[in-house]
Write a protein that holds these residues in place. Sequence first.
Motif, PDB file in Angstrom:
ATOM      1  N   GLN A 155       0.832  -1.209   0.000  1.00  0.00           N
ATOM      2  CA  GLN A 155       0.000   0.000   0.000  1.00  0.00           C
ATOM      3  C   GLN A 155       0.867   1.260   0.000  1.00  0.00           C
ATOM      4  O   GLN A 155       0.598   2.222  -0.733  1.00  0.00           O
ATOM      5  CB  GLN A 155      -0.912  -0.010   1.226  1.00  0.00           C
ATOM      6  N   ASP A 158       2.492   1.679  -3.488  1.00  0.00           N
ATOM      7  CA  ASP A 158       1.508   2.051  -4.505  1.00  0.00           C
ATOM      8  C   ASP A 158       1.097   3.513  -4.347  1.00  0.00           C
ATOM      9  O   ASP A 158       0.925   4.237  -5.336  1.00  0.00           O
ATOM     10  CB  ASP A 158       0.285   1.141  -4.412  1.00  0.00           C
ATOM     11  N   ASP A 163       1.408   1.768  -9.234  1.00  0.00           N
ATOM     12  CA  ASP A 163       1.382   0.302  -9.274  1.00  0.00           C
ATOM     13  C   ASP A 163       2.518  -0.222 -10.147  1.00  0.00           C
ATOM     14  O   ASP A 163       2.326  -0.553 -11.319  1.00  0.00           O
ATOM     15  CB  ASP A 163       0.024  -0.177  -9.801  1.00  0.00           C
TER      16      ASP A 163
END
Length: 541
Positions: A155, A158, A163
Amino acid sequence: MKMLVLNGSPRGTSSNTYQLTQAFVAGMKDKLKAKLSVKTLNLSELRIDPCRGCFGCWTATPGRCVIADEMAGILDEMLDADWILWSFPLYYYGMPGPVKTVLDRCLPLNLPFIEAGADGRAIHPRRYPQAQAKTLMISTCGFYTVNQNYEALIQQFDLTFGDGLKILCPQGELFARPELRAATSAYLTHVRQAGREYAVSQALSVPTLERLRTPLLPREQFITLANASWNIANPKEAVDSQSSKIRQAERFTRQMAAMYNPISLDGKERVFEIFYTDVEVGYQLVLGKTCELRALNAGAYTTRVETPLSVWQAIARGEMRGDQAMLDGLYKTLGDLHLLMEWDRYFSGPHAPQSQPDQTQSRKKTNMLLLLLPWCCLWTLLPVSHNFGGNLAVAAALLLTLAGQKWQLTVYDGLSGLLVGGIGLLAVQGCDERLLVPLSYLCFGLLWLVSCSTAIPLSAHYVKENYHGDDALQNPVFMKTNRILSCCWGSLYVLSAFWTLILMLSRRPQAAILINILSPMAMGVFTVWFEKWYPAKIARG
């Protein structure tokens, strides 16, 4: 094209994660070759102070941190890179301290203004929009699964970088164990393939992703192996050096058991017994559907090894060859040698395939019949008719070239063709077969004897097909056995030349035929016995 590798492990280049990173970068270089320039920074070796939260890089010195350390050089490298690869192990469900410090110090790359991102969240826009390096992450951890371990780290990356590609490998501590190289090397091959694919398409194929997501070991085996790796006891036991050695021996044996490959089972349960002579302790491994660790002498063994613990550990780590150690008398083996001959298959790891791709299936094999057939034509037909026998021998020698389309011809096949063809031509020219037949035995015997002084004796070229092909040529016990047998066969045929000459010039030439049939049969029986007895004798020390 430039790649910046940020090695965030405190172990530096000795990091388990860094092994994966090296494999991935090597795969990219396979495709991009000289087009790719790679620079690696070991963060543990650099002086990087923590962020002070002063926001001077936004106000006093926009785009430049006010702390005078080596972070400024890292920021310059990041702005100049096409790819940034973050390489580090998982620490407490996140990143190691030096990596977090570098990430915090990347604040100068952003502007202080707040904007709404495409997904509605608040962001700080990039100060240098032209610097659009692609971010990758490679990480290992000591647990057996990615699930419930990497979520927080994924997390964070990202949110920070988008991504990008992430190669997450649990069970990373296995890469630190040389004795598990069979399992880890296969995974590193997949990582290298990932690098090749990413260099071309910036993505990975589904099969490669599946291979990277497959754990090196099943959960139960990994837990057993991991727990056995800790040599920890209470303080009273730690004082006793003998107890420490016994714990070390048991831990090592449990690790060995965890690497058992159950699909190697051929329907026959085997008991492998090992006795560590320097520790004076031993165990039994019952190899069936699972590998059960039992006390010494709990039952009859199939194979027993008597060895110093240090020797067997060195063999497991790949520091010495097991077959050479056996030849040197460093350990003894009793019982069935089959288990040792197939050791890599039995203890290749629970996820190893039942049989590794056999290179002998894709290459031509040797065939001893090709060596013997031309000589047999001489020995059987020349005494009957020197003209017919000679012509057939020449034809058989010439046909060897056609056999090379299917079979692998050795140097001895070629020499046999030349010698048999030459003797056949002499027979066609009318030379006395009573001299040519003994000459053929002499030539054939010398072929065997001369081969004993070369790196590979004659018989080894052909018998290797029954012992894993070319791999057998690296086994000193196999080579020594075949050197002795080649010498025996060569001596037999040289002696055959003398008694054949004497008998063919006598009134009983038929006796030569009978003796030359019976003597190879007797030598064949001896060979079958010797090739089992002699390795077992060496194994017993």
